[in-house]
Motif scaffolding. Structure first.
Motif, PDB file in Angstrom:
ATOM      1  N   PRO A 195       0.825  -1.217   0.000  1.00  0.00           N
ATOM      2  CA  PRO A 195       0.000   0.000   0.000  1.00  0.00           C
ATOM      3  C   PRO A 195       0.858   1.265   0.000  1.00  0.00           C
ATOM      4  CG  PRO A 195      -0.791  -1.585   1.631  1.00  0.00           C
ATOM      5  CD  PRO A 195       0.510  -2.106   1.136  1.00  0.00           C
ATOM      6  N   VAL A 196       0.301   2.323  -0.569  1.00  0.00           N
ATOM      7  CA  VAL A 196       0.996   3.607  -0.617  1.00  0.00           C
ATOM      8  C   VAL A 196       1.231   4.111   0.808  1.00  0.00           C
ATOM      9  CG1 VAL A 196       0.775   6.021  -1.341  1.00  0.00           C
ATOM     10  CG2 VAL A 196       0.030   4.177  -2.864  1.00  0.00           C
ATOM     11  N   ARG A 197       2.469   4.560   1.073  1.00  0.00           N
ATOM     12  CA  ARG A 197       2.795   5.034   2.419  1.00  0.00           C
ATOM     13  C   ARG A 197       4.026   5.937   2.355  1.00  0.00           C
ATOM     14  NH1 ARG A 197       5.240   0.310   1.435  1.00  0.00           N
ATOM     15  NH2 ARG A 197       7.205  -0.244   2.472  1.00  0.00           N
ATOM     16  N   LEU A 198       4.258   6.667   3.425  1.00  0.00           N
ATOM     17  CA  LEU A 198       5.492   7.434   3.575  1.00  0.00           C
ATOM     18  C   LEU A 198       6.504   6.570   4.309  1.00  0.00           C
ATOM     19  CD1 LEU A 198       4.167  10.980   4.581  1.00  0.00           C
ATOM     20  CD2 LEU A 198       4.812  10.146   2.309  1.00  0.00           C
ATOM     21  N   ARG A 199       7.735   6.542   3.792  1.00  0.00           N
ATOM     22  CA  ARG A 199       8.771   5.716   4.395  1.00  0.00           C
ATOM     23  C   ARG A 199       9.792   6.580   5.132  1.00  0.00           C
ATOM     24  NH1 ARG A 199      10.480   0.899   0.169  1.00  0.00           N
ATOM     25  NH2 ARG A 199       8.544   0.775  -1.005  1.00  0.00           N
ATOM     26  N   THR A 221      11.193   7.811  -6.301  1.00  0.00           N
ATOM     27  CA  THR A 221      11.308   8.173  -4.893  1.00  0.00           C
ATOM     28  C   THR A 221       9.975   8.661  -4.346  1.00  0.00           C
ATOM     29  OG1 THR A 221      13.644   8.740  -5.196  1.00  0.00           O
ATOM     30  CG2 THR A 221      12.552   9.640  -3.254  1.00  0.00           C
ATOM     31  N   ALA A 222       9.304   9.522  -5.130  1.00  0.00           N
ATOM     32  CA  ALA A 222       7.995  10.025  -4.698  1.00  0.00           C
ATOM     33  C   ALA A 222       6.977   8.897  -4.615  1.00  0.00           C
ATOM     34  CB  ALA A 222       7.513  11.110  -5.646  1.00  0.00           C
ATOM     35  N   ALA A 223       6.921   8.043  -5.633  1.00  0.00           N
ATOM     36  CA  ALA A 223       5.948   6.950  -5.635  1.00  0.00           C
ATOM     37  C   ALA A 223       6.174   5.985  -4.480  1.00  0.00           C
ATOM     38  CB  ALA A 223       6.011   6.204  -6.966  1.00  0.00           C
ATOM     39  N   ALA A 224       7.431   5.817  -4.079  1.00  0.00           N
ATOM     40  CA  ALA A 224       7.741   4.913  -2.977  1.00  0.00           C
ATOM     41  C   ALA A 224       7.539   5.562  -1.613  1.00  0.00           C
ATOM     42  CB  ALA A 224       9.184   4.424  -3.097  1.00  0.00           C
ATOM     43  N   GLY A 225       7.280   6.867  -1.593  1.00  0.00           N
ATOM     44  CA  GLY A 225       7.072   7.548  -0.323  1.00  0.00           C
ATOM     45  C   GLY A 225       8.356   7.871   0.412  1.00  0.00           C
ATOM     46  N   ARG A 226       9.479   7.855  -0.305  1.00  0.00           N
ATOM     47  CA  ARG A 226      10.747   8.220   0.322  1.00  0.00           C
ATOM     48  C   ARG A 226      10.982   9.725   0.216  1.00  0.00           C
ATOM     49  NH1 ARG A 226      12.391   3.485  -2.546  1.00  0.00           N
ATOM     50  NH2 ARG A 226      13.204   4.804  -4.216  1.00  0.00           N
TER      51      ARG A 226
END
Length: 503
Positions: A195-199, A221-226
């Motif tokens: 699921p989409v999240r901030l890492r 990077t944005a799509a991965a929430g980094r």
């Protein structure tokens, strides 16, 4: 995967969260969104159709990242411009490509000729950082012949310009989405569908934003929430400090940057958070990877891609490294999910035997301009071993045909670098009336040898090559230079190198 929707979700999960670090300051997602949304609002107010591209003079600056991400989220196509061009060349590039809008930093709007060029093509000028007004004296003219693109285009990007002037290639949102998802699945497996999240992780971006590597890294990077750690340019000490301060786990080092880190003698403890270093963009000599791993204890994995491929097609993974150790050193890994590769004979186009060298063909949804099911012929020579690992053996147009004998310029350059007085070297084809082509070389010398007489140096290095390779591989010209000419992404600029060797 719908890349625009994923990035939009990430951008609004927590608008107070840190999104981008630049020169000592964190910018939140709310700040990044507000700036980018302001630019999109101006386009709507001006009545710019959705098939006309947003030109961006892409400097490594948070303002430009904000516009890039907003364009993704709004499904607005972009047209990249290099602010590294001289003033007249940048103005000419704008006139030739006719964007509907040009977004640039205030410092670029002060450059001679740029406002005139934007006004001449009837484009709206937007001063990034102050999006409340358009740049004075320019306004959008609806009926001017602006740059238009097919539906679903994400960006029309500059190639690296390794062999000549940079060209533009259009990449699609679907192609970029496939590249992002397949690369993530290749390296992270099922976590690609999490699921989409901030890492709690940060990625360093230090290559120019107008290059496909950084453009794709921003999207990934944005799509991965980094979080993004943005640097104006690569500088080895600043990069190492960013790794140390942000506890970076995975970072990109193109081969030239990797050598710069070694030459700067960065303290090992600064890089203790790193678990892996990725490399790509240019061929990585196995000896350089070995030296980096020996000094810092960080494994190096390599990928293969290009602007035309919307990113990478293959890559080594840490799973490969654990399974195979260093036995696949020199490989660019195995194909990403959804990518098919073939090796064919350059003369007849037939598939070669497994392990033989030939021209690399690729088929994947992310390849720009390719029709469904169509094989794309690359300009790279490669082989695929019995375990499916790809080894790039040079470029078709790099092979030097000297009176019927084939010379591999990478092999000659590697031989020159083995000489104790040579720090770096590059070899290209020079025209010859009798033989058609002959090899020529430029070398960077150690400090103690830079005053050596050129004729004596050339004779010594020619003898060195002759003692290691066939006589026809010996360069007819070997010229010392202070530094090898490179593109903005640190690849050898072959046209500039040829000019140096002709003098």
């Amino acid at each position: 995967m719908q890349l625009d929707k994923v990035i939009d979700q990430v951008a609004h999960l927590d608008t107070g969260a840190r999104a981008l670090w630049f020169e000592g300051r964190w910018h939140t997602w709310g700040e990044v969104n507000a700036l980018g949304d302001g630019v999109i609002a101006l386009l709507d107010q001006a009545g710019v159709p959705e098939d006309q591209s947003i030109g961006i003079a892409l400097r490594n600056d948070p303002l430009c990242v904000a516009v890039m991400l907003a364009a993704f989220r709004a499904r607005r196509p972009t047209l990249t411009f290099s602010p590294l061009l001289p003033d007249a060349a940048l103005a000419e590039d704008v006139r030739n490509n006719k964007p509907a809008v040009l977004v640039a930093l205030a410092t670029d709007w002060e450059r001679p000729g740029l406002v005139d060029a934007v006004r001449d093509v009837g484009a709206a000028g937007i001063r990034a950082g102050d999006v409340s007004t358009l740049v004075p004296t320019t306004e959008y003219r609806r009926h001017a012949p602006h740059y238009t693109v097919a539906s679903g285009t994400a960006a029309t990007m500059l190639t690296s310009g390794t062999t000549g002037s940079p060209k533009r290639v259009s990449v699609t949102l679907d192609g970029l989405a496939h590249a992002v998802h397949s690369a993530t699945r290749h390296h992270e497996g099922e976590r690609a569908d999490a699921p989409v999240r901030l890492r709690d992780a940060t990625s360093i971006i230090d290559l120019p934003l107008f290059n496909i590597t950084s453009y794709l890294d921003v999207a990934m990077t944005a799509a991965a929430g980094r979080r993004i750690c943005l640097m104006r340019r690569f500088e080895p000490r600043a990069w190492a400090e960013a790794v140390r301060d942000h506890r970076v786990v995975v970072s990109l080092l193109v081969p030239t940057a990797m050598k710069m880190v070694l030459d700067t003698d960065i303290p090992k403890e600064w890089l203790q958070s790193l678990r892996v270093v990725r490399s790509g963009s240019a061929p990585l000599e196995p000896q350089l990877a070995e030296a980096f791993e020996e000094k810092y204890g960080v494994p190096v994995i390599v990928s293969y891609g290009a602007t035309e491929f919307s990113g990478a097609l293959t890559g080594l993974t840490m799973a490969d490294r654990r399974a195979w150790g260093t036995s696949k050193r020199g490989s660019v890994g195995r194909p990403h999910p959804g990518v098919e590769l073939r090796i064919v004979d350059p003369e007849n186009g037939h598939d070669v035997e497994p392990g033989a060298v030939g021209v690399l063909l690729a088929r994947a949804p992310q390849i720009a301009g390719a029709q469904q099911g169509e094989w794309t012929r690359t300009n790279d020579l490669a082989r695929i071993d019995a375990d499916g690992f790809v080894f790039i053996e040079g470029r078709v147009d790099d092979v030097i045909i000297r009176g019927g004998f084939k010379v591999d310029p990478r092999s000659v350059a590697a031989t020159l670098r083995q000489h104790p007085d040579v720090v770096d070297a590059a070899v290209i084809a020079l025209p010859d009336e009798r033989l058609g082509q002959v090899p020529g070389a430029a070398v960077v010398l150690t400090a103690g040898k830079r005053d050596q007489q050129e004729a004596a140096l050339q004779a010594e290095l020619q003898a060195w090559v002759r003692s290691h390779l066939a006589p026809y591989a010996v360069p007819v010209v070997i010229r010392p230079v202070p530094a090898l000419p490179r593109t903005a992404t640190m690849k050898i600029a072959q046209a500039a190198l040829a000019e140096l060797l002709r003098r």
